[in-house]
Design an enzyme around this catalytic site. Structure first.
Site, PDB file in Angstrom:
ATOM      1  N   THR A 142       0.830  -1.196   0.000  1.00  0.00           N
ATOM      2  CA  THR A 142       0.000   0.000   0.000  1.00  0.00           C
ATOM      3  C   THR A 142       0.864   1.245   0.000  1.00  0.00           C
ATOM      4  O   THR A 142       1.823   1.332   0.757  1.00  0.00           O
ATOM      5  CB  THR A 142      -0.975   0.064   1.198  1.00  0.00           C
ATOM      6  N   ASP A 144      -0.232   3.927   1.029  1.00  0.00           N
ATOM      7  CA  ASP A 144      -0.664   4.667   2.219  1.00  0.00           C
ATOM      8  C   ASP A 144       0.220   4.397   3.428  1.00  0.00           C
ATOM      9  O   ASP A 144       0.180   5.155   4.402  1.00  0.00           O
ATOM     10  CB  ASP A 144      -2.114   4.315   2.566  1.00  0.00           C
ATOM     11  N   MET A 188      -2.807  11.781  -1.974  1.00  0.00           N
ATOM     12  CA  MET A 188      -3.600  10.678  -1.433  1.00  0.00           C
ATOM     13  C   MET A 188      -3.325  10.457   0.048  1.00  0.00           C
ATOM     14  O   MET A 188      -2.199  10.641   0.516  1.00  0.00           O
ATOM     15  CB  MET A 188      -3.333   9.391  -2.206  1.00  0.00           C
ATOM     16  N   GLU A 245      -5.762  14.254   1.091  1.00  0.00           N
ATOM     17  CA  GLU A 245      -7.147  14.286   0.638  1.00  0.00           C
ATOM     18  C   GLU A 245      -8.115  14.103   1.808  1.00  0.00           C
ATOM     19  O   GLU A 245      -9.262  14.547   1.750  1.00  0.00           O
ATOM     20  CB  GLU A 245      -7.392  13.175  -0.388  1.00  0.00           C
ATOM     21  N   GLN A 300       0.579   9.197  -8.603  1.00  0.00           N
ATOM     22  CA  GLN A 300       1.444   9.012  -7.436  1.00  0.00           C
ATOM     23  C   GLN A 300       1.543   7.549  -7.011  1.00  0.00           C
ATOM     24  O   GLN A 300       2.499   7.157  -6.355  1.00  0.00           O
ATOM     25  CB  GLN A 300       0.937   9.866  -6.270  1.00  0.00           C
TER      26      GLN A 300
END
Length: 408
Positions: A142, A144, A188, A245, A300
């Site tokens: 991920t 993230d 993100m 975001e 990205q």
């Protein structure tokens, strides 16, 4: 002894190195012909497999062709966002394990993020409940970087490198005129601000842009934001602001919802976009200066142009380690990264109980966030810099464009 076959799938949002983990799995599986028969790939994850979609890697990517996975972004096998039922007595579990049996599957590795680890957890628990011998493991992935019990996740390093490089270019572009202006860069990150934090790596000197960085970990106050922007004009006529975001106010309302209703994805998560555009209009209306917003969007996560060699190598290592763990009988686990040292940077693979990982999120430590919630300290820089290191040569076709492998 009858050989057991291996099955690997990909799920969730793609990354620049998810295929490097896949390459690691397939490569290591081929090193154990005395234990592993065929290596199959799910096409479009669990959802596609339920529809009977899978491939044989010996046919799809024979020999050296699979090396192309190391420099191919996206998800070679295709992905899905399929949520398995909470009730382990649901017929879908029996159907899946019957399909495993039909293919002679003894080992199943699933490459994905938080929701994918939820799938690994449910399948491994169903296997224990029914006495199945199928080994089920999770391979982390991920951009993230929000999986718990691992130092970081494959995909984050390359995405962080892309963010830092792109923000650096935006900073240089924004600063060509000596007039007051504000550029909002939306990055993100729904609940964890790791990727937006990477924008501070773009700075090259004291007082350099981005001057303000906002993460979801700290409540966003638009009046304080406007005051901060005004203060920044004393330092630089050009102000670049990087925002996640998922920034939200003290009441938990996403800034993007100030403007419009956010939709929901298949997991019930709000589909966030638009906070950058909202802040652009806010700055223009309240401060009366030139303002624009840039949303980095999917580039990205999928760009191979800024592929981090460290990220690629670690993703491949995780894939290989997963196969070794599976052959060792480990199940219901996720491969993790254990940082041994910062200087010199050193890393090893480990295993963590997937039940302790799924449906949890690792956020940026509040102690790493400085400047009244608008900056990152040295701890983050020490953490992130090793992950973005190293260039990767991307093969080119006859037209000079990147040469990627694709599923036929």
């Amino acid at each position: 002894m009858e050989l057991k076959n291996m099955l690997v799938g990909q799920s969730g949002g793609p990354t620049a190195v998810i295929n490097s983990s896949l390459c690691g799995v397939v490569t290591e599986a081929g090193q154990h012909p005395e234990k592993i028969g065929k290596c199959y790939g799910m096409v479009n994850g669990i959802e596609g497999f339920l529809k009977g979609r899978f491939l044989d890697f010996e046919e799809a990517l024979p020999g050296d062709e699979r090396k192309g996975l190391l420099t191919t972004p996206g998800a070679y096998l295709g992905s899905c966002r399929y949520k398995l039922p909470e009730d382990l007595d649901n017929p879908v579990y029996r159907e899946l394990f019957e399909k495993f049996e039909e293919l002679g599957i003894g080992y199943f590795l699933y490459i994905g993020g938080n929701d994918s680890m939820d799938t690994v957890s449910k399948l491994s628990r169903y296997g224990r409940k029914t006495g199945s011998s199928v080994v089920v493991l999770g391979e982390p992935k991920t951009i993230d970087n929000d999986l718990v019990h691992t130092d970081h996740t494959p995909g984050f390093g390359s995405a962080a490198r892309y963010v830092a490089s792109t923000v650096r270019e935006i900073v240089l572009d924004a600063g060509v005129y000596d007039t007051r202006s504000v550029t909002i860069v939306e990055i993100m990150g729904r609940h964890a601000g790791w990727l937006t934090a990477a924008s501070v790596l773009a700075r090259k000197c004291r007082g350099d842009n981005p001057l303000l960085v906002y993460l979801p970990e700290v409540p966003f106050d638009q009046e304080a934001f406007l005051r901060k922007v005004e203060e920044c004009f004393a330092v630089n006529n050009t102000v670049v602001v990087c925002v996640s975001e998922g920034i939200r106010d003290k009441d938990g309302v996403f800034v993007c919802e100030y403007d419009s209703d956010a939709g929901l994805d298949s997991f019930g998560h709000k589909m966030l976009a638009g906070c950058g555009k909202y802040l652009e209009r806010l700055v223009r209306a309240r401060l009366g200066v030139k303002a624009r917003s840039v949303e980095l969007n999917v580039s990205q996560r999928c760009s191979a142009s800024m592929l981090s060699a460290a990220d690629q190598q670690e993703a491949f290592m995780a894939g290989r380690y997963g196969v070794q763990a599976a052959l060792g009988g480990e199940t219901g686990k996720m491969i993790s990264f254990v940082r041994k040292s910062d200087a010199p940077y050193s890393l090893a693979c480990g295993l963590e109980d997937v039940d302790d990982i799924c449906n949890k999120e690792k956020t940026v430590p509040l102690t790493w966030i400085t400047g009244d919630g608008t900056d990152l300290g040295e701890e983050f820089l020490t953490y992130a810099k090793p992950l973005i290191k190293g260039n990767v040569q991307i093969p080119e076709d006859e037209d000079g464009l990147p040469l990627f492998v694709c599923r036929k």
